[in-house]
Design an enzyme around this catalytic site. Structure first.
Site, PDB file in Angstrom:
ATOM      1  CB  THR A  45      -4.942  -3.629   2.369  1.00 27.63           C
ATOM      2  OG1 THR A  45      -4.328  -3.595   3.672  1.00 27.63           O
ATOM      3  CG2 THR A  45      -5.618  -4.973   2.157  1.00 27.63           C
ATOM      4  CD  GLU A  46       0.014  -1.516   4.042  1.00 25.77           C
ATOM      5  OE1 GLU A  46       0.413  -0.666   4.843  1.00 25.77           O
ATOM      6  OE2 GLU A  46      -0.772  -1.244   3.117  1.00 25.77           O
ATOM      7  CG  ASN A  47      -3.260  -5.293   6.577  1.00 20.55           C
ATOM      8  OD1 ASN A  47      -2.168  -4.770   6.709  1.00 20.55           O
ATOM      9  ND2 ASN A  47      -4.331  -4.870   7.195  1.00 20.55           N
ATOM     10  CG  LEU A  84       2.062  -9.861   5.616  1.00 17.22           C
ATOM     11  CD1 LEU A  84       2.823  -9.766   6.924  1.00 17.22           C
ATOM     12  CD2 LEU A  84       1.562  -8.489   5.201  1.00 17.22           C
ATOM     13  CB  SER A  87       0.810  -8.177   0.342  1.00 19.30           C
ATOM     14  OG  SER A  87       0.376  -6.836   0.413  1.00 19.30           O
TER      15      SER A  87
END
Length: 215
Positions: A45-47, A84, A87
């Site tokens: 997940t980009e979170n 982030l 990520s």
């Protein structure tokens, strides 16, 4: 099954053992419920999460852990959470094997519009732009038509693009369509749906092969 479940279940068949997969919110997220038994997919997940699992039970969620849609998630053994910057380094560095995203429109050149409707307030594109150009494979998951019955698979997108020429596969409740250098190829139709039904509900031109599979 309803339309969303049909699409989500078919998406999961694209997952192969060991793949790193990013799921957008909505229908793409639901595909995690249908990952085939024995297929170990590393969900990202980009979170800022890698190797997350199913939704937690009621009352057991961690407010610091969520997927792209902000829904609570669990972390599997060996999972990691990060900021982030890391990520998006994973995404932009080409380490995501496939991303599954929703769309407002897709066209026969593989262009995608999935973030802005003129005249409506939208907070921004989010991580979609990075995923579309950073992932090795882009799968679009959406209903075949909008609420008014208009095709969302067009000859040319009319809305502002998120990225150009990046879509590899389109999965709807009616069909599976591959984006090739020659155009859109109809690969599969859903049970109870004819080729004629798909052609009629698709504005874009479709290449119809001799053999078409069943979703």
């Amino acid at each position: 099954m309803n339309e969303r479940e049909i699409i989500a279940q078919r998406i999961a068949k694209e997952f192969k053992d060991g793949m790193v997969v990013n799921l957008g919110f909505g229908i793409p997220t639901a595909s995690a419920n249908y990952i085939p038994e024995g297929v170990n997919v590393i969900l990202q997940t980009e979170n800022g999460g890698l190797l997350f699992g199913p939704k937690p039970k009621l009352g057991e969620s961690d407010p610091d852990l969520g997927n792209a849609g902000g829904e609570p998630i669990t972390m599997l053994a060996g999972a990691s959470a990060f900021d982030l910057s890391l990520s998006f380094a994973i995404i932009r560095g080409g380490h995501v094997d496939a991303t599954v995203l929703g769309a407002l429109e897709v066209d026969q050149q593989g262009n995608i519009a999935n973030w802005k409707i003129p005249g409506k307030f939208i907070p921004g594109m989010g991580g979609g732009m990075d995923l579309l150009v950073g992932a090795k494979k882009v799968i679009v998951a959406m209903t075949h038509t909008d609420k008014a019955g208009n095709s969302k698979i067009l000859k040319k997108c009319t809305l502002p693009l998120s990225a150009a020429g990046v879509v590899n596969l389109i999965i709807t409740e009616k069909a599976v369509i591959e984006v090739s250098k020659d155009g859109l190829v109809l690969k599969e139709v859903a049970p109870g749906v004819s080729v004629e039904d798909v052609v009629k509900s698709t504005e874009a031109e479709l290449i119809i092969p001799e053999k078409i599979g069943l979703m």
